[in-house]
Design a protein around this motif. Structure first.
Motif, PDB file in Angstrom:
ATOM      1  N   THR A   9       0.846  -1.184   0.000  1.00  0.00           N
ATOM      2  CA  THR A   9       0.000   0.000   0.000  1.00  0.00           C
ATOM      3  C   THR A   9       0.884   1.237   0.000  1.00  0.00           C
ATOM      4  OG1 THR A   9      -0.086   0.098   2.431  1.00  0.00           O
ATOM      5  CG2 THR A   9      -1.843  -1.124   1.310  1.00  0.00           C
TER       6      THR A   9
ATOM      7  N   CYS B 285      -0.804   1.986   5.591  1.00  0.00           N
ATOM      8  CA  CYS B 285      -2.175   1.574   5.276  1.00  0.00           C
ATOM      9  C   CYS B 285      -2.321   0.064   5.146  1.00  0.00           C
ATOM     10  CB  CYS B 285      -2.651   2.274   4.015  1.00  0.00           C
ATOM     11  SG  CYS B 285      -2.591   4.076   4.137  1.00  0.00           S
TER      12      CYS B 285
ATOM     13  N   ALA C 286      -3.282   4.308  11.527  1.00  0.00           N
ATOM     14  CA  ALA C 286      -3.513   4.034  10.115  1.00  0.00           C
ATOM     15  C   ALA C 286      -4.852   4.586   9.642  1.00  0.00           C
ATOM     16  CB  ALA C 286      -3.445   2.533   9.848  1.00  0.00           C
TER      17      ALA C 286
ATOM     18  N   CYS D 278      -4.822   7.164   6.575  1.00  0.00           N
ATOM     19  CA  CYS D 278      -5.179   6.504   5.316  1.00  0.00           C
ATOM     20  C   CYS D 278      -6.589   6.846   4.857  1.00  0.00           C
ATOM     21  CB  CYS D 278      -5.021   4.992   5.471  1.00  0.00           C
ATOM     22  SG  CYS D 278      -3.352   4.490   5.921  1.00  0.00           S
TER      23      CYS D 278
ATOM     24  N   TYR E  28      -5.891   5.968  -0.027  1.00  0.00           N
ATOM     25  CA  TYR E  28      -4.611   5.313  -0.321  1.00  0.00           C
ATOM     26  C   TYR E  28      -4.742   4.324  -1.471  1.00  0.00           C
ATOM     27  CZ  TYR E  28      -6.242   1.201   2.395  1.00  0.00           C
ATOM     28  OH  TYR E  28      -6.931   0.108   2.873  1.00  0.00           O
TER      29      TYR E  28
ATOM     30  N   SER F 204     -14.485   1.469   4.883  1.00  0.00           N
ATOM     31  CA  SER F 204     -13.627   1.674   3.718  1.00  0.00           C
ATOM     32  C   SER F 204     -14.417   1.440   2.433  1.00  0.00           C
ATOM     33  CB  SER F 204     -12.406   0.742   3.758  1.00  0.00           C
ATOM     34  OG  SER F 204     -12.795  -0.611   3.652  1.00  0.00           O
TER      35      SER F 204
END
Length: 214
Positions: free
Chosen positions: A36, A41, A102, A106, A109, A139
């Motif tokens: 990543t 991330c 993170a 992130c 990313y 996410s």
């Protein structure tokens, strides 16, 4: 980490357990095949993987739960992947610190693995008072495979630490092909999972209380 710590039939409110489970002793020592950018991330990718090289757990187990109280076409009718990992207590605390860092770092990313690439957007969500510490995030993966196929997936992840045990529950919703403006309506909701997650965390906590100090 014993699979007996999972919720048995009747113990998971609103869900049914399945035979889709497994366990292992020791960490995955294979070479990492996913990267990543930024590097931190990768923590978000590893926290829910059954086998994630470099995570450092002493044992792990996983199970799939299916909801029973939602309609077939409801966005929350996707399975939940439950992962339990055991660490020395200080290592577990460090993993949670890394996860919080993170999630903040992130927000957006890139990810590359042998199957293709992805652009991932992440946001932190409020999480109930669970275990000794907990993190929840959402996410949105926009993927492109090496063959040129594209996909969109929302993933809702709740991670809870109790002593040296880290429990994660992940719901992934595959978004139909549609303009991005319509993607938001496919976001998974955590409301129907709270009782199940609380019951799971309490079962793990009871086992931690009776286990020898690590």
């Amino acid at each position: 980490m014993k699979s007996a710590l999972f919720l048995a039939e009747g113990e998971a409110p609103g869900f049914r357990s399945t035979d889709s489970e497994g366990s292992r002793t020791g960490a995955d020592k294979r070479a990492t095949v996913e990267t990543t950018k930024p590097t931190i991330c990768l923590t978000l990718e590893n926290i829910t993987g059954e086998n994630s090289p470099g995570r450092g757990e002493t044992a792990g187990a996983w199970q799939v739960l299916y909801p029973t109280d939602v309609e077939e076409l409801d966005v929350n009718n996707f399975p939940r992947m439950v992962l339990l990992n055991s660490y020395p207590v200080e290592t577990a605390r460090a993993r949670m610190d890394e996860l919080r860092e993170a999630v903040v770092a992130c927000a957006d990313y890139g990810r590359v693995n042998p199957y293709g690439t992805a652009r991932v957007t992440t946001e932190t969500l409020k999480v109930p008072d669970l275990g000794e510490e907990a993190v929840r995030f959402l996410s949105w993966d926009r993927t492109k495979s090496n063959s040129g196929d594209t996909g969109n997936v929302y993933s809702l992840v709740t991670v809870v630490r109790t002593g040296g045990a880290i429990t994660s529950v992940k719901t992934s919703v595959v978004i139909p092909l549609a303009p991005p403006v319509h993607a938001a309506k496919y976001k998974p909701k955590a409301a129907g999972d709270e009782a199940m997650i609380a019951a799971l965390v309490e079962k793990v906590a009871a086992a931690e209380r009776s286990a020898p100090a690590r």
